[in-house]
Scaffold this active site. Sequence first.
Site, PDB file in Angstrom:
ATOM      1  N   ARG A 212       0.829  -1.203   0.000  1.00 56.34           N
ATOM      2  CA  ARG A 212       0.000   0.000   0.000  1.00 56.34           C
ATOM      3  C   ARG A 212       0.863   1.252   0.000  1.00 56.34           C
ATOM      4  O   ARG A 212       1.976   1.254   0.511  1.00 56.34           O
ATOM      5  CB  ARG A 212      -0.950   0.014   1.196  1.00 56.34           C
TER       6      ARG A 212
ATOM      7  N   GLU B 162      -7.114   7.846   6.773  1.00 60.66           N
ATOM      8  CA  GLU B 162      -5.992   8.602   7.349  1.00 60.66           C
ATOM      9  C   GLU B 162      -5.296   9.462   6.295  1.00 60.66           C
ATOM     10  O   GLU B 162      -4.727  10.502   6.599  1.00 60.66           O
ATOM     11  CB  GLU B 162      -4.984   7.642   7.996  1.00 60.66           C
TER      12      GLU B 162
ATOM     13  N   THR C  40       5.459   9.879   9.659  1.00 58.36           N
ATOM     14  CA  THR C  40       6.151   8.583   9.620  1.00 58.36           C
ATOM     15  C   THR C  40       5.975   7.905   8.258  1.00 58.36           C
ATOM     16  O   THR C  40       6.715   6.998   7.908  1.00 58.36           O
ATOM     17  CB  THR C  40       5.616   7.621  10.712  1.00 58.36           C
TER      18      THR C  40
ATOM     19  N   CYS D 186       0.602  11.682   8.178  1.00 57.85           N
ATOM     20  CA  CYS D 186       1.502  11.306   9.269  1.00 57.85           C
ATOM     21  C   CYS D 186       2.941  11.336   8.767  1.00 57.85           C
ATOM     22  O   CYS D 186       3.271  10.676   7.784  1.00 57.85           O
ATOM     23  CB  CYS D 186       1.149   9.900   9.768  1.00 57.85           C
TER      24      CYS D 186
ATOM     25  N   ARG E 202       4.976  -8.390  12.507  1.00 61.18           N
ATOM     26  CA  ARG E 202       3.800  -8.239  13.370  1.00 61.18           C
ATOM     27  C   ARG E 202       3.107  -9.593  13.439  1.00 61.18           C
ATOM     28  O   ARG E 202       3.119 -10.322  12.451  1.00 61.18           O
ATOM     29  CB  ARG E 202       2.782  -7.260  12.763  1.00 61.18           C
TER      30      ARG E 202
ATOM     31  N   ARG F 147       4.077   0.473   2.428  1.00 63.06           N
ATOM     32  CA  ARG F 147       4.230  -0.683   3.300  1.00 63.06           C
ATOM     33  C   ARG F 147       4.004  -1.925   2.450  1.00 63.06           C
ATOM     34  O   ARG F 147       2.881  -2.182   1.998  1.00 63.06           O
ATOM     35  CB  ARG F 147       3.225  -0.611   4.455  1.00 63.06           C
TER      36      ARG F 147
ATOM     37  N   ARG G 165      -5.543   5.905  -0.014  1.00 60.33           N
ATOM     38  CA  ARG G 165      -4.634   4.794   0.265  1.00 60.33           C
ATOM     39  C   ARG G 165      -4.815   3.829  -0.895  1.00 60.33           C
ATOM     40  O   ARG G 165      -5.920   3.310  -1.090  1.00 60.33           O
ATOM     41  CB  ARG G 165      -5.020   4.086   1.569  1.00 60.33           C
TER      42      ARG G 165
ATOM     43  N   GLU H 231      -6.862 -16.357   9.981  1.00 62.38           N
ATOM     44  CA  GLU H 231      -8.001 -16.377   9.048  1.00 62.38           C
ATOM     45  C   GLU H 231      -8.981 -17.437   9.551  1.00 62.38           C
ATOM     46  O   GLU H 231      -8.585 -18.546   9.865  1.00 62.38           O
ATOM     47  CB  GLU H 231      -7.517 -16.777   7.639  1.00 62.38           C
TER      48      GLU H 231
END
Length: 348
Positions: A110, A209, A263, A261, A300, A270, A213, A305
């Site tokens: 993304r 956000e 960051t 953001c 992470r 990502r 995106r 699922e």
Amino acid sequence: SAIPEIKSTHSLVAKHVTKEKWDKLSGIVTKTSGFTLAKAIACAVEFDNQHCGIYAGDFDSYRDFADVFDPIIQEYHGISADAKHTSDMDSTKITGNVNPNAPVHSTRIRVGRSIDGFGLSPGITKEQRLGVEKLFSSACKKFPEDLSGEYYPLTGMDEKVRQQLVDDHFLFMSGDPNLKVAGMERDWPEGRGIFHNKEKSFLVWVNEEDQTRIISMQKGGDVREVFSRLARGIEAVRQSVKSASGKDFMLHEKYGYIHSCPTNLGTGMRASVHVDLPGWTKEGLDKLQARCEELALQPRGTRGESGGQTGITYDISNKHRLGYSEVQLVQTMSDGVNTLYKEDLELQ
């Protein structure tokens, strides 16, 4: 006005918003969407758990409050004051691919993109937000065949459509306390929506956000194909928006693509896979984290699922956003996953 008490005492905001800078900048109101430094640092003031703690309300914020943003961006991303960001979306430059034997469930990449002249989510006005949505919802009708699909506005969404988006894990929800305090949930859900193509391999979130995106994803580990689709998708959005409005994506000479953001500045990218790592699971999460750090990756845990086993599947993504091109970050992720898989076999 007096400098507010910053609850996130260990945040970058606490370090870089000094009384001197506050006195100099707190009276400034940005031109595009009337943003202020107080609004920008609301999360660091309100919460005690912020690492960064600052958001931009429009492109102007990065310029008008540069005395605060610049040192935060440099420290967070580990770049020098004169570093310049270079973008590269040429998927033919990716060498190799994720090992087809690696137990990769899915791949997802993304980025965020913002359209010039409109505010960013924390500061965007109601009219601007609707303007972004209108621009996108007509632009997406011009996408090439394999990317073409349907835009689903959150406002007045049919319950069947909503449930399908939930089942596909596509729907973004309101209620994130960070986004609320940062101002990103004003006038919810107006002006927000989700686009996806027929194959559900190309998605765009509108006015979450970030203004947009843009997401490319599919089952399995063909990182090159996912990246190549993403590149075409970004270009399709850019061209459609440009031909409809004359506006381009916000691009900063030093910080690359503008996101709300800091960051996410630079690539805003990502790139991640969901992969089973039973060997590393035996070693322990702290060992995996340390190894990923060496490979410029971020692990992470994942939610399983539908009742599948959850204990060994990790989301592995690139750690950096700014200071490396998109091609470099995808290459790093792809190579790093192959390394982890090879080591995982030895650890089993």
